[in-house]
Design an enzyme around this catalytic site. Structure first.
Site, PDB file in Angstrom:
ATOM      1  N   LYS A   1       8.634   1.757  -9.614  1.00 50.29           N
ATOM      2  CA  LYS A   1      10.081   1.517  -9.712  1.00 50.29           C
ATOM      3  C   LYS A   1      10.542   1.433 -11.172  1.00 50.29           C
ATOM      4  O   LYS A   1      11.693   1.729 -11.473  1.00 50.29           O
ATOM      5  CB  LYS A   1      10.457   0.204  -9.030  1.00 50.29           C
ATOM      6  CG  LYS A   1       9.925   0.043  -7.635  1.00 50.29           C
ATOM      7  CD  LYS A   1      10.635   0.910  -6.655  1.00 50.29           C
ATOM      8  CE  LYS A   1      10.045   0.719  -5.275  1.00 50.29           C
ATOM      9  NZ  LYS A   1      10.807   1.311  -4.212  1.00 50.29           N
TER      10      LYS A   1
HETATM   11  C1  LIG Z   1       4.270   0.068  -4.248  1.00 51.71           C
HETATM   12  C2  LIG Z   1       5.160   0.904  -3.397  1.00 51.71           C
HETATM   13  N1  LIG Z   1       4.672   2.005  -2.850  1.00 51.71           N
HETATM   14  C3  LIG Z   1       5.437   2.800  -2.068  1.00 51.71           C
HETATM   15  C4  LIG Z   1       6.757   2.477  -1.785  1.00 51.71           C
HETATM   16  C5  LIG Z   1       7.565   3.399  -0.940  1.00 51.71           C
HETATM   17  O1  LIG Z   1       8.427   4.169  -1.723  1.00 51.71           O
HETATM   18  P1  LIG Z   1       9.782   4.721  -1.119  1.00 51.71           P
HETATM   19  O2  LIG Z   1      10.540   3.538  -0.632  1.00 51.71           O
HETATM   20  O3  LIG Z   1      10.455   5.422  -2.226  1.00 51.71           O
HETATM   21  O4  LIG Z   1       9.400   5.611   0.004  1.00 51.71           O
HETATM   22  C6  LIG Z   1       7.298   1.306  -2.326  1.00 51.71           C
HETATM   23  C7  LIG Z   1       8.683   0.885  -2.071  1.00 51.71           C
HETATM   24  O5  LIG Z   1       9.622   1.542  -2.231  1.00 51.71           O
HETATM   25  C8  LIG Z   1       6.492   0.518  -3.178  1.00 51.71           C
HETATM   26  O6  LIG Z   1       6.988  -0.556  -3.767  1.00 51.71           O
HETATM   27  N1  LIG Z   2       9.735  -0.712  -1.325  1.00 48.49           N
HETATM   28  C1  LIG Z   2      10.977  -1.008  -1.892  1.00 48.49           C
HETATM   29  C2  LIG Z   2      12.084  -1.026  -0.890  1.00 48.49           C
HETATM   30  C3  LIG Z   2      13.354  -0.583  -1.495  1.00 48.49           C
HETATM   31  O1  LIG Z   2      13.225   0.737  -1.860  1.00 48.49           O
HETATM   32  P1  LIG Z   2      14.185   1.537  -2.828  1.00 48.49           P
HETATM   33  O2  LIG Z   2      13.287   2.512  -3.474  1.00 48.49           O
HETATM   34  O3  LIG Z   2      15.208   2.134  -1.958  1.00 48.49           O
HETATM   35  O4  LIG Z   2      14.814   0.617  -3.815  1.00 48.49           O
HETATM   36  C4  LIG Z   2      10.866  -2.277  -2.717  1.00 48.49           C
HETATM   37  O5  LIG Z   2       9.830  -2.476  -3.287  1.00 48.49           O
HETATM   38  O6  LIG Z   2      11.770  -3.047  -2.818  1.00 48.49           O
END
Ligand SMILES: Cc1ncc(COP(=O)(O)O)c(C=O)c1O
Ligand SMILES: N[C@@H](CCOP(=O)(O)O)C(=O)O
Length: 463
Positions: free
Chosen positions: A112
């Site tokens: 993120k």
């Molecule tokens: C460590 C981790 N892996 C995978 C994901 C999944 O990614 P996305 O929500 O973009 O599918 C998340 C949350 O978004 C996460 O925090």
């Molecule tokens: N896994 C995410 C959930 C939110 O996902 P986002 O990519 O739409 O912000 C988290 O870690 O909060």
């Protein structure tokens, strides 16, 4: 560059307005009207370039004239300066022709950071230019929240309110959020699931008087400003393995579908990608959808990969829009059905189009633990549980002749309990977080009630 809503009933916006809007006014998600294109030569030219230069090349195609080239360059350079690896997103070979794309070298140890360090600076720039302040909201299952708080803390233009499901993040994830005590940071522990948090965030965006009153903006991947920054590492990774001449595949641990949608976007922009593989944990709604053609909610179960404990996978709406040939009416009908009855059937052409580019499989809890232990034993690498879901699924589905890149989305130290269950010891936190458990905490527990959250925000925002 113009951005349109997946539900077809919101104003068409430029980049800066789409970023400030977060969610479109009709409840849809903004997507580019047309995909910018990179030629084979332009992609090949990324080889050996610093990450920030590739980021500028990719992101500037979406920004258009909204932000001057010098300002955008400064934003991007500063965003990636804080990363602790000089490549920002390095590739590591796990086994022959299977690579990990390490996305956890930013300040909060998860992928993120890559987008959030960019988004906070872009928002700050746009707001400062317009002489405005904004109220930022976000729903998190742990990682988005900590990355957003780190990126927005102390900024003059924004107050940030992050909702996490009480007791459903790892303790490290919670502490990374609740120990940040800056005046513009507010942590809400909601008595519900991540999907409840996300529903409240969307409900606040759909409450137009409230949205306007507090000048609401969002930091979840519903905001195009998140996706655009995540597209970059698909290019850098593919190019370092011989792209665009050689096709590669990606496996992406998936929850809200933002990360894998960024891979889809890179493909639309000209990057040769063979398969995009969706890896789900026991909350397998996307794997079931690909196999049955029906999106069907069944209840969320807590797992050792809590950031993927999601059933309303927001960015799947963007894929539905694309795969249905920009049919906003069809998307609206599917989203209405999801709201009314907890599911919808995908039209035959839409699911066929999705299956032509994506595959999906699941790693359940025992498989994920076994993968962590096996990879540590045989490859000497400690996986976090989300990345382990990806590695297990990649091993199930990969074509050994095509290089596979699995996205390593978090550092194992964020999930010490899960790693300990699999390997018998806890991975240590890096130096700069070593005293995390001793830092004072601040958070507010709220009921799973949309109005209570709005009242909390109204009383505290300084817009
Ligand atoms: C460590 C981790 N892996 C995978 C994901 C999944 O990614 P996305 O929500 O973009 O599918 C998340 C949350 O978004 C996460 O925090
Ligand atoms: N896994 C995410 C959930 C939110 O996902 P986002 O990519 O739409 O912000 C988290 O870690 O909060």
């Amino acid at each position: 560059m113009q951005f349109v809503s997946t539900r077809g009933q919101a104003p068409v916006l430029g980049f800066s307005d789409a970023v400030l809007a977060g969610l479109a006014a009709d409840g849809g998600l903004y997507v580019p009207r047309q995909w910018p294109q990179f030629s084979t030569e332009e992609i090949a030219d990324f080889s050996g370039k610093p990450y920030a230069d590739v980021a500028f090349a990719v992101i500037s195609r979406f920004v258009g004239d909204d932000i001057g080239a010098d300002a955008l360059k400064t934003i991007i350079d500063e965003a990636y300066f804080s990363f602790r690896h000089k490549s920002v997103a390095p590739l590591v070979e796990l086994e022959p022709n299977h690579f990990l794309l390490e996305l956890f070298h930013g300040p909060t140890l998860a992928f993120k950071d890559v987008a959030m360090q960019f988004l906070s600076r872009v928002m700050d720039h746009i707001l400062a230019e317009r002489g405005l302040r904004a109220t930022i909201v976000g729903a998190t299952s742990g990682d988005t929240g900590s990355a957003a708080i780190e990126a927005f803390k102390g900024r003059d233009t924004t107050d940030i309110f992050i909702l996490h499901p009480q007791g459903r993040t790892s303790p490290v994830q919670r502490l990374q959020m609740s120990t940040v005590l800056d005046a513009n940071v507010h942590n809400i522990a909601l008595q519900g699931t991540f999907d409840d948090c996300q529903n409240i965030v969307k409900a606040m965006f759909n409450n137009h008087p409230f949205r306007d009153q507090v000048r609401l903006s969002g930091v979840n991947s519903i905001n195009w400003g998140r996706i655009v920054a995540q597209i970059v590492y698909y290019f850098t990774a593919a190019v370092s393995l011989g792209g665009p001449v050689r096709k590669v595949s990606f496996t992406v641990p998936t929850g809200n579908f933002g990360d894998i949608f960024a891979g889809y976007a890179a493909k639309r922009m000209g990057l040769p990608i063979d398969r995009l593989i969706i890896a789900t944990n026991a909350n397998d709604i996307l794997a079931r959808t690909l196999s049955s053609g029906r999106y069907e909610m069944a209840g969320v179960h807590p797992t050792i990969s809590p950031s993927m404990d999601i059933e309303i996978s927001s960015n799947f709406e963007r894929l539905l829009f694309e795969a249905s040939g920009h049919d906003a009416k069809a998307v609206l009908a599917m989203m209405d059905s999801l709201k009314q009855s907890g599911g919808f059937a995908l039209p035959e052409k839409t699911i066929a189009s999705i299956r032509s580019e994506f595959s999906a499989a699941t790693s359940d809890e025992p498989m994920t633990k076994t993968t962590i232990a096996k990879i540590a034993r045989e490859n000497g690498y400690t996986l976090d549980p989300h990345t382990a879901v990806g590695v297990e699924v990649a091993q199930q589905l990969r074509d050994p002749l095509v290089p596979m890149i699995t996205l390593a989305t978090a550092h194992p130290a964020k999930f010490p309990d899960a790693v300990k269950q699999a390997m018998g010891f806890e991975p240590p936190l890096p130096d700069w977080l070593a005293d995390l458990h001793e830092r004072p905490e601040r958070l507010s527990v709220l009921a799973n009630d949309h109005k209570a959250v709005e009242d909390f925000i109204t009383a505290r925002t300084r817009v």
